[in-house]
Design a protein around this motif. Sequence first.
Motif, PDB file in Angstrom:
ATOM      1  N   PRO A   1       0.829  -1.225   0.000  1.00  0.00           N
ATOM      2  CA  PRO A   1       0.000   0.000   0.000  1.00  0.00           C
ATOM      3  C   PRO A   1       0.851   1.257   0.000  1.00  0.00           C
ATOM      4  O   PRO A   1       0.847   2.047   0.946  1.00  0.00           O
ATOM      5  N   ILE A   2       1.588   1.430  -1.089  1.00  0.00           N
ATOM      6  CA  ILE A   2       2.478   2.584  -1.237  1.00  0.00           C
ATOM      7  C   ILE A   2       2.116   3.282  -2.544  1.00  0.00           C
ATOM      8  O   ILE A   2       2.137   2.660  -3.615  1.00  0.00           O
ATOM      9  N   ASP A   3       1.781   4.549  -2.467  1.00  0.00           N
ATOM     10  CA  ASP A   3       1.410   5.331  -3.650  1.00  0.00           C
ATOM     11  C   ASP A   3       2.673   5.922  -4.263  1.00  0.00           C
ATOM     12  O   ASP A   3       3.318   6.783  -3.666  1.00  0.00           O
ATOM     13  N   THR A   4       3.033   5.446  -5.453  1.00  0.00           N
ATOM     14  CA  THR A   4       4.235   5.946  -6.126  1.00  0.00           C
ATOM     15  C   THR A   4       3.879   6.674  -7.418  1.00  0.00           C
ATOM     16  O   THR A   4       4.682   6.741  -8.342  1.00  0.00           O
ATOM     17  N   TYR A   5       2.655   7.226  -7.500  1.00  0.00           N
ATOM     18  CA  TYR A   5       2.184   7.905  -8.709  1.00  0.00           C
ATOM     19  C   TYR A   5       3.188   8.971  -9.161  1.00  0.00           C
ATOM     20  O   TYR A   5       3.717   9.715  -8.331  1.00  0.00           O
ATOM     21  N   PRO A   6       3.479   9.047 -10.473  1.00  0.00           N
ATOM     22  CA  PRO A   6       2.911   8.257 -11.567  1.00  0.00           C
ATOM     23  C   PRO A   6       3.732   7.034 -11.926  1.00  0.00           C
ATOM     24  O   PRO A   6       3.460   6.376 -12.915  1.00  0.00           O
ATOM     25  N   ASP A   7       4.779   6.738 -11.134  1.00  0.00           N
ATOM     26  CA  ASP A   7       5.728   5.701 -11.510  1.00  0.00           C
ATOM     27  C   ASP A   7       5.231   4.303 -11.149  1.00  0.00           C
ATOM     28  O   ASP A   7       4.479   4.110 -10.182  1.00  0.00           O
ATOM     29  N   ASN A   8       5.703   3.319 -11.901  1.00  0.00           N
ATOM     30  CA  ASN A   8       5.640   1.926 -11.493  1.00  0.00           C
ATOM     31  C   ASN A   8       6.868   1.663 -10.630  1.00  0.00           C
ATOM     32  O   ASN A   8       7.993   1.909 -11.076  1.00  0.00           O
ATOM     33  N   THR A   9       6.678   1.181  -9.414  1.00  0.00           N
ATOM     34  CA  THR A   9       7.802   0.896  -8.534  1.00  0.00           C
ATOM     35  C   THR A   9       7.671  -0.508  -7.981  1.00  0.00           C
ATOM     36  O   THR A   9       6.595  -0.900  -7.509  1.00  0.00           O
ATOM     37  N   ALA A  10       8.771  -1.279  -8.067  1.00  0.00           N
ATOM     38  CA  ALA A  10       8.825  -2.626  -7.510  1.00  0.00           C
ATOM     39  C   ALA A  10       9.809  -2.625  -6.342  1.00  0.00           C
ATOM     40  O   ALA A  10      10.778  -1.856  -6.322  1.00  0.00           O
ATOM     41  N   PHE A  11       9.558  -3.502  -5.365  1.00  0.00           N
ATOM     42  CA  PHE A  11      10.373  -3.558  -4.150  1.00  0.00           C
ATOM     43  C   PHE A  11      10.886  -4.991  -3.966  1.00  0.00           C
ATOM     44  O   PHE A  11      10.120  -5.948  -4.014  1.00  0.00           O
ATOM     45  N   MET A  12      12.210  -5.114  -3.757  1.00  0.00           N
ATOM     46  CA  MET A  12      12.816  -6.417  -3.505  1.00  0.00           C
ATOM     47  C   MET A  12      13.850  -6.289  -2.404  1.00  0.00           C
ATOM     48  O   MET A  12      14.460  -5.233  -2.212  1.00  0.00           O
ATOM     49  N   LEU A  13      14.050  -7.417  -1.658  1.00  0.00           N
ATOM     50  CA  LEU A  13      15.104  -7.425  -0.650  1.00  0.00           C
ATOM     51  C   LEU A  13      16.460  -7.251  -1.322  1.00  0.00           C
ATOM     52  O   LEU A  13      16.708  -7.794  -2.412  1.00  0.00           O
ATOM     53  N   ARG A  14      17.333  -6.512  -0.654  1.00  0.00           N
ATOM     54  CA  ARG A  14      18.651  -6.262  -1.237  1.00  0.00           C
ATOM     55  C   ARG A  14      19.427  -7.562  -1.425  1.00  0.00           C
ATOM     56  O   ARG A  14      20.077  -7.773  -2.439  1.00  0.00           O
ATOM     57  N   HIS A  15      19.378  -8.468  -0.442  1.00  0.00           N
ATOM     58  CA  HIS A  15      20.117  -9.723  -0.503  1.00  0.00           C
ATOM     59  C   HIS A  15      19.132 -10.872  -0.547  1.00  0.00           C
ATOM     60  O   HIS A  15      18.630 -11.321   0.485  1.00  0.00           O
ATOM     61  N   SER A  16      18.802 -11.320  -1.754  1.00  0.00           N
ATOM     62  CA  SER A  16      17.881 -12.439  -1.892  1.00  0.00           C
ATOM     63  C   SER A  16      18.037 -13.059  -3.265  1.00  0.00           C
ATOM     64  O   SER A  16      18.555 -12.426  -4.189  1.00  0.00           O
ATOM     65  N   ASN A  17      17.615 -14.297  -3.378  1.00  0.00           N
ATOM     66  CA  ASN A  17      17.589 -15.001  -4.657  1.00  0.00           C
ATOM     67  C   ASN A  17      18.952 -15.052  -5.341  1.00  0.00           C
ATOM     68  O   ASN A  17      19.049 -15.111  -6.561  1.00  0.00           O
ATOM     69  N   GLY A  18      20.042 -14.999  -4.537  1.00  0.00           N
ATOM     70  CA  GLY A  18      21.362 -15.144  -5.120  1.00  0.00           C
ATOM     71  C   GLY A  18      21.932 -13.898  -5.755  1.00  0.00           C
ATOM     72  O   GLY A  18      23.036 -13.925  -6.284  1.00  0.00           O
TER      73      GLY A  18
END
Length: 494
Positions: free
Chosen positions: A8-25
Amino acid sequence: MLRVRRLPIDTYPDNTAFMLRHSNGYSAEQFQALRKIRITGEGREILASLALVDDDQIISDCEIGLGEQAFRRLGLPEGAMVQIAQARPPASLEFVRRKIDGDTLGEAEISAVIRDIAAHRYSPMEIGAFLVACAGFMSTPETLALTEAMVAVGNHLSWDSPLVVDKHCIGGIPGNRTSMIVVPIVAAHGLICPKTSSRAITSPCGTADVMEVLAKVELTSKEMADIVAREGAVLAWGGRMNLSPADDVLISVERPLRLDTFEQMVASIISKKVAAGSTHLVIDIPVGPTAKVRSQNAAVRLRKLFEYVARHMGMETTIIFSDGSQPIGHGVGPVLEARDVMAVLRNESDAPADLREHALALAGHMLEFDPELPGGRGYARALELLASGEALAAMERIIAAQGANPVKPSLGKFRHDVQSQSTGRVTSIDCERIARIARHAGAPLDQGAGIDLLHKTGSAVHKGEALYRIYANSDIGLGFAREFAGENSGYVIA
């Protein structure tokens, strides 16, 4: 594969994705390289800016968080599995670089840029570069190509009538809420007027913000079509319709940069009206020392650009110059402007005369489009519909059809009078300053915030007498407005 999680984060007008800094190798350096990523799943795709998260309480290492805009645009349910890959820069950025170098772009090149902007493939910085390059120089054919490209990427509304009328003011004048008077007058006459309006971006309120005080404005295309079929008109927020969506993205970057070139203005207005299915348009260009257009020469240049683009888009226009030397009406802000509009429609004795007269003039020009109405009868017919109460009845039907607001917003409980520092006569009012003071008070998000103008130009005032009253629903908002008005009230007394 990563699982989608809605954040629930409003980043209008951008599309923003969030990922852990250290994950998935991945290492932090690899994430840095993936600053812009492509997210795909179940045949759907978006590009998004990547933000790194260092708290696994926010998101886990097998998830990708999507802000509100990205989640909605991807269109997949929470929990869906997606893949990520490094996003390649859009090929159309090469055309932006050429524009920065001073080149004139062709139709196909401008179309490619607009398609990528509408698909949210550009960052705000890249959009800003395109806008600044266009502000430096843009030819008339480029303006037409921009308009056509903006129409092409969105939805289009159509109406079962060869005559669909609309009006638009280029803005910049506080209180100029004529649409909410003009539309019911035109509807009462029997013309079709599917009026889509904007919300405020840098002004104290747009038409949609004021109409929302009275009725629901977030309508679907089907709801809008049903209301127009019954009532002949509507006053809705255009953002829900996806009409010329590239324009909305451009505006979100353009306004904070305070870029408002004639070329971008014309492309924005005409593209929205064509997409809304309008065939005949009245354009109001206020001219004044603190308006958007500040000289007669500039007004003529803008008029000719409007005429050129509209003609090539198959739209008939009537363009008028109006007095932009001071605010129109008494109120500035959603509740105050709705009060003024309804006072005019109800023919109340204290209704603002300038708002009434300006609305009648515009409505008269729109009614002149009716081939059944004798030439020169537009103003008289508009006056007849307003004075008889037919326009008020049409407005009440439109409000009921859209859904009347069950809660009537009230004026802000905090208020402050800005007093004259001398005795004399009001010789000028700074439109831009008044608008910014109203914004500081909280308008339009605070519907009850704004300014009630107690004096207009030509009015005699005494030292210590109130020039206008600021309303706000928070002490902090009132404080911001008081401080800003204290630096410069926007009034000149001589």
